[in-house]
Design an enzyme around this catalytic site. Structure first.
Site, PDB file in Angstrom:
ATOM      1  NE  ARG A 167       8.498  27.990  33.080  1.00 37.29           N
ATOM      2  CZ  ARG A 167       7.499  27.159  32.620  1.00 37.29           C
ATOM      3  NH1 ARG A 167       7.657  25.780  32.487  1.00 37.29           N
ATOM      4  NH2 ARG A 167       6.416  27.691  31.900  1.00 37.29           N
ATOM      5  CB  SER A 239       5.673  33.417  33.415  1.00 37.82           C
ATOM      6  OG  SER A 239       4.678  33.024  32.800  1.00 37.82           O
ATOM      7  CD  GLU A 335       9.662  31.522  33.840  1.00 41.33           C
ATOM      8  OE1 GLU A 335       8.375  30.886  34.023  1.00 41.33           O
ATOM      9  OE2 GLU A 335       9.930  31.971  32.859  1.00 41.33           O
TER      10      GLU A 335
HETATM   11  P1  FAD Z   1      18.225  33.814  27.940  1.00 40.00           P
HETATM   12  O1  FAD Z   1      17.052  34.787  28.437  1.00 40.00           O
HETATM   13  O2  FAD Z   1      19.341  34.653  27.216  1.00 40.00           O
HETATM   14  O3  FAD Z   1      18.919  33.214  29.033  1.00 40.00           O
HETATM   15  C1  FAD Z   1      18.051  32.499  30.220  1.00 40.00           C
HETATM   16  C2  FAD Z   1      19.262  31.878  31.114  1.00 40.00           C
HETATM   17  O4  FAD Z   1      19.755  30.732  30.680  1.00 40.00           O
HETATM   18  C3  FAD Z   1      20.197  32.849  31.685  1.00 40.00           C
HETATM   19  O5  FAD Z   1      20.450  32.760  33.152  1.00 40.00           O
HETATM   20  C4  FAD Z   1      21.259  32.711  31.108  1.00 40.00           C
HETATM   21  O6  FAD Z   1      22.528  32.631  31.631  1.00 40.00           O
HETATM   22  C5  FAD Z   1      21.179  31.011  30.713  1.00 40.00           C
HETATM   23  N1  FAD Z   1      21.695  30.747  29.425  1.00 40.00           N
HETATM   24  C6  FAD Z   1      21.365  30.676  28.272  1.00 40.00           C
HETATM   25  N2  FAD Z   1      21.973  30.152  27.263  1.00 40.00           N
HETATM   26  C7  FAD Z   1      22.875  29.517  27.936  1.00 40.00           C
HETATM   27  C8  FAD Z   1      23.991  28.698  27.292  1.00 40.00           C
HETATM   28  N3  FAD Z   1      24.114  28.368  26.165  1.00 40.00           N
HETATM   29  N4  FAD Z   1      24.776  27.939  28.562  1.00 40.00           N
HETATM   30  C9  FAD Z   1      24.498  28.180  29.615  1.00 40.00           C
HETATM   31  N5  FAD Z   1      23.553  29.108  30.157  1.00 40.00           N
HETATM   32  C10 FAD Z   1      22.546  29.631  29.306  1.00 40.00           C
HETATM   33  N6  FAD Z   1       9.174  30.130  28.890  1.00 40.00           N
HETATM   34  C11 FAD Z   1       8.819  28.854  29.381  1.00 40.00           C
HETATM   35  O7  FAD Z   1       9.440  27.979  29.799  1.00 40.00           O
HETATM   36  N7  FAD Z   1       7.521  28.637  28.684  1.00 40.00           N
HETATM   37  C12 FAD Z   1       6.830  29.479  28.053  1.00 40.00           C
HETATM   38  O8  FAD Z   1       5.721  29.285  27.551  1.00 40.00           O
HETATM   39  C13 FAD Z   1       7.698  30.796  27.705  1.00 40.00           C
HETATM   40  N8  FAD Z   1       6.919  31.871  26.773  1.00 40.00           N
HETATM   41  C14 FAD Z   1       7.384  33.071  26.908  1.00 40.00           C
HETATM   42  C15 FAD Z   1       6.743  34.074  26.083  1.00 40.00           C
HETATM   43  C16 FAD Z   1       7.145  35.353  25.803  1.00 40.00           C
HETATM   44  C17 FAD Z   1       6.717  36.131  25.062  1.00 40.00           C
HETATM   45  C18 FAD Z   1       8.694  35.499  26.296  1.00 40.00           C
HETATM   46  C19 FAD Z   1       9.301  36.963  26.159  1.00 40.00           C
HETATM   47  C20 FAD Z   1       9.233  34.570  27.034  1.00 40.00           C
HETATM   48  C21 FAD Z   1       8.748  33.178  27.381  1.00 40.00           C
HETATM   49  N9  FAD Z   1       9.416  32.271  28.093  1.00 40.00           N
HETATM   50  C22 FAD Z   1       8.812  30.974  28.223  1.00 40.00           C
HETATM   51  C23 FAD Z   1      10.767  32.481  28.675  1.00 40.00           C
HETATM   52  C24 FAD Z   1      11.787  32.266  27.573  1.00 40.00           C
HETATM   53  O9  FAD Z   1      11.653  32.299  26.212  1.00 40.00           O
HETATM   54  C25 FAD Z   1      12.538  31.029  27.858  1.00 40.00           C
HETATM   55  O10 FAD Z   1      13.186  30.842  29.195  1.00 40.00           O
HETATM   56  C26 FAD Z   1      13.832  30.618  26.972  1.00 40.00           C
HETATM   57  O11 FAD Z   1      14.362  29.348  27.127  1.00 40.00           O
HETATM   58  C27 FAD Z   1      14.829  31.753  27.230  1.00 40.00           C
HETATM   59  O12 FAD Z   1      15.818  31.508  26.089  1.00 40.00           O
HETATM   60  P2  FAD Z   1      17.003  32.529  25.935  1.00 40.00           P
HETATM   61  O13 FAD Z   1      17.722  31.865  24.860  1.00 40.00           O
HETATM   62  O14 FAD Z   1      16.409  33.843  25.494  1.00 40.00           O
HETATM   63  O15 FAD Z   1      17.610  32.613  27.059  1.00 40.00           O
HETATM   64  N1  EPU Z   2      -5.579  33.480  35.422  1.00 41.44           N
HETATM   65  C1  EPU Z   2      -6.394  34.471  36.126  1.00 41.44           C
HETATM   66  N2  EPU Z   2      -6.327  35.795  35.675  1.00 41.44           N
HETATM   67  C2  EPU Z   2      -5.647  35.981  34.523  1.00 41.44           C
HETATM   68  C3  EPU Z   2      -5.093  35.128  33.695  1.00 41.44           C
HETATM   69  C4  EPU Z   2      -4.985  33.773  34.101  1.00 41.44           C
HETATM   70  O1  EPU Z   2      -6.882  34.242  37.173  1.00 41.44           O
HETATM   71  O2  EPU Z   2      -5.768  37.278  34.097  1.00 41.44           O
HETATM   72  C5  EPU Z   2      -5.413  32.190  35.879  1.00 41.44           C
HETATM   73  C6  EPU Z   2      -6.648  31.303  35.529  1.00 41.44           C
HETATM   74  O3  EPU Z   2      -7.033  30.635  36.408  1.00 41.44           O
HETATM   75  C7  EPU Z   2      -5.856  30.749  34.503  1.00 41.44           C
HETATM   76  C8  EPU Z   2      -4.590  30.142  35.012  1.00 41.44           C
HETATM   77  O4  EPU Z   2      -4.267  31.646  35.571  1.00 41.44           O
HETATM   78  O5  EPU Z   2      -6.635  29.322  34.263  1.00 41.44           O
HETATM   79  C9  EPU Z   2      -3.668  29.866  34.109  1.00 41.44           C
HETATM   80  O6  EPU Z   2      -3.090  30.853  33.128  1.00 41.44           O
HETATM   81  P1  EPU Z   2      -2.191  30.322  32.014  1.00 41.44           P
HETATM   82  O7  EPU Z   2      -2.946  29.143  31.212  1.00 41.44           O
HETATM   83  O8  EPU Z   2      -2.048  31.418  30.946  1.00 41.44           O
HETATM   84  O9  EPU Z   2      -1.142  29.728  32.299  1.00 41.44           O
HETATM   85  P2  EPU Z   2       0.158  30.211  33.410  1.00 41.44           P
HETATM   86  O10 EPU Z   2       0.215  28.986  34.615  1.00 41.44           O
HETATM   87  O11 EPU Z   2      -0.091  31.657  34.083  1.00 41.44           O
HETATM   88  C10 EPU Z   2       1.959  28.930  32.623  1.00 41.44           C
HETATM   89  C11 EPU Z   2       3.536  29.072  32.007  1.00 41.44           C
HETATM   90  C12 EPU Z   2       3.744  29.713  30.923  1.00 41.44           C
HETATM   91  C13 EPU Z   2       3.089  29.057  29.735  1.00 41.44           C
HETATM   92  C14 EPU Z   2       1.460  28.842  29.935  1.00 41.44           C
HETATM   93  C15 EPU Z   2       0.946  27.786  29.051  1.00 41.44           C
HETATM   94  C16 EPU Z   2       4.767  29.414  34.122  1.00 41.44           C
HETATM   95  C17 EPU Z   2       5.397  30.376  35.049  1.00 41.44           C
HETATM   96  N3  EPU Z   2       4.168  29.927  33.287  1.00 41.44           N
HETATM   97  O12 EPU Z   2       1.478  29.988  32.537  1.00 41.44           O
HETATM   98  O13 EPU Z   2       4.984  30.056  30.433  1.00 41.44           O
HETATM   99  O14 EPU Z   2       3.196  29.527  28.465  1.00 41.44           O
HETATM  100  O15 EPU Z   2       1.548  28.197  31.395  1.00 41.44           O
HETATM  101  O16 EPU Z   2       1.324  26.387  29.416  1.00 41.44           O
HETATM  102  O17 EPU Z   2       4.666  28.149  34.352  1.00 41.44           O
HETATM  103  C18 EPU Z   2       6.645  31.513  30.928  1.00 41.44           C
HETATM  104  O18 EPU Z   2       7.241  30.573  31.635  1.00 41.44           O
HETATM  105  O19 EPU Z   2       7.600  32.466  30.680  1.00 41.44           O
HETATM  106  C19 EPU Z   2       5.353  31.301  30.467  1.00 41.44           C
HETATM  107  C20 EPU Z   2       5.021  31.975  29.470  1.00 41.44           C
END
Ligand code: FAD
Ligand code: EPU
Length: 339
Positions: A167, A239, A335
């Site tokens: 991240r 997250s 994050e």
């Molecule tokens: P923004 O939110 O618009 O921007 C994020 C950052 O990047 C800001 O600092 C912005 O200034 C910068 N930025 C954006 N575009 C550019 C550009 N073109 N040039 C320079 N800087 C830029 N993330 C994960 O890693 N794994 C997940 O599983 C995950 N699951 C998600 C689930 C949900 C429901 C939601 C809402 C979010 C999740 N995210 C996850 C977070 C998010 O989707 C990612 O971080 C994604 O890459 C953000 O993209 P964005 O275009 O919306 O960026």
């Molecule tokens: N857990 C609990 N309680 C809960 C839910 C989860 O204790 O209510 C614990 C469990 O032990 C579970 C562990 O958390 O095994 C991990 O949960 P999960 O698999 O949902 O993954 P996460 O570590 O919470 C990360 C990423 C997600 C990504 C998932 C799947 C980060 C900060 N988050 O979540 O990314 O989708 O793994 O790979 O690394 C994001 O970055 O926005 C994001 C959604």
């Protein structure tokens, strides 16, 4: 067609997945690279603070933004090169990430299928090195292209120079606020190697006859749809915190008190703990905090219960941080990008 669209006093409510109300003094949407350069040379760019906004799925606006919000809407997907077993494919920063994954999966190019359904744009994918279900985008990024804002000079960084880690990247550290990413190239496999070790994914794949990139995408979509709140219904940014990475000694000192604590050993000997688990242990699962709350299935996700301000969500995040600090002496790092 006008490649630069400027809006004054623009509402950001529909431009962030938390759906908090906030205004930008100027909102500038730019749809080609030459116009980015042209805009950066303008008085408007020079005289205002600038924030780059993609899909707004990883930002929290804690108030109005008294400057320019620049939205790169650069589109286009092209094949840069093709070998016997790989392709390099380039996407404009404004392409929707999941549409791009879908395009690659339809071509049976393997690598990023585990990252299906992550919201946002391709331009943001290197910023925090998006990851899910055992895959991080850093392993498939070839080159990141863009412009330095102050110098108005183009840059092209190879993946090895982007300082990617969990991240994190050079775009969140040294180059933070100094660059606009305009295009990203990904190196994908024509003969896919599957990554199906993540337990949830392994289990879901039992429902499919074969493991293919298309079936992995389907399985990931099923898992995510069942688990994660849809921002259209409950504002959120995924997250809110990163999983904390601690030393082996730190995790070992906690283990006698919390024998069920999940731990993941990292390559460098450090240990990644589960932020969701730590927050859950502090009694924060599904708990309200004004108009914000932690999600009932995943306490690492903070949701907008309706009408929450960015400040209210931020205050809630700080309360969670304090709880985890008091309970475990671990500092959770946000994050989500706070604006
Ligand atoms: P923004 O939110 O618009 O921007 C994020 C950052 O990047 C800001 O600092 C912005 O200034 C910068 N930025 C954006 N575009 C550019 C550009 N073109 N040039 C320079 N800087 C830029 N993330 C994960 O890693 N794994 C997940 O599983 C995950 N699951 C998600 C689930 C949900 C429901 C939601 C809402 C979010 C999740 N995210 C996850 C977070 C998010 O989707 C990612 O971080 C994604 O890459 C953000 O993209 P964005 O275009 O919306 O960026
Ligand atoms: N857990 C609990 N309680 C809960 C839910 C989860 O204790 O209510 C614990 C469990 O032990 C579970 C562990 O958390 O095994 C991990 O949960 P999960 O698999 O949902 O993954 P996460 O570590 O919470 C990360 C990423 C997600 C990504 C998932 C799947 C980060 C900060 N988050 O979540 O990314 O989708 O793994 O790979 O690394 C994001 O970055 O926005 C994001 C959604």
């Amino acid at each position: 067609m006008n490649m630069i669209e400027i809006q004054e006093n623009a509402e950001l409510f529909d431009r962030n997945t938390f759906h908090v109300a906030a205004k930008a003094r100027y909102f500038v949407e730019i749809s080609d690279i030459d116009s980015v350069n042209e805009f950066l040379a303008s008085d408007l760019a020079a005289g205002n603070s600038l924030f780059i906004l993609g899909g707004g799925s990883n930002v929290l606006f804690t108030g109005d933004f008294d400057g320019v919000i620049l939205h790169p809407a650069i589109k286009g997907i092209d094949l840069v090169s093709e070998g016997v077993d790989h392709v390099v494919v380039r996407a404009g920063a404004g392409e929707n990430w999941d549409d791009f994954v879908d395009y690659c999966v339809r071509n049976n190019w393997g690598g990023i299928e585990n990252l299906s359904l992550i919201p946002g744009t391709t331009g943001a994918s290197p910023v925090q090195n998006i990851g899910a279900y055992g895959v991080e985008v850093m392993d498939f990024i070839d080159t990141v292209e863009g412009l330095y804002i102050k110098e108005r000079k183009p840059f092209k960084l190879k993946a090895k120079d982007c300082r990617f880690s969990y991240r994190n990247s050079i775009f969140k550290t040294e180059l933070k606020g100094n660059v606009i990413i305009t295009r990203v190239s990904y190196r994908l496999r024509k003969k896919p190697l599957f990554n199906t070790r993540y337990p949830d994914l392994e289990k879901e794949l039992n429902n499919y006859d074969e493991t293919t990139v298309a079936n992995i995408r389907k399985a990931i979509i099923t898992i995510r749809t069942n688990k994660l709140p849809d921002p259209a219904e409950q504002g959120n940014a995924g997250s809110f915190f990163k999983n904390p990475v601690v030393t082996k000694a730190q995790s070992e000192s906690l283990k006698p008190f919390y024998p069920t604590m999940p731990e993941y050993n990292m390559k460098d000997g450090s240990v990644k703990l589960s932020a969701a688990w730590l927050i859950d242990q502090c009694g924060w699962k599904g708990r309200s905090c004004g108009k914000a709350a932690t999600h009932k299935k995943q306490p690492l996700i903070i949701i907008n219960r309706g009408g929450a301000s960015g400040k209210e969500i931020y205050d809630c995040a700080q309360k969670i941080q304090k709880s985890v600090m008091n309970h475990f002496a671990i500092r959770l790092e946000m994050e989500v990008n706070i604006v």
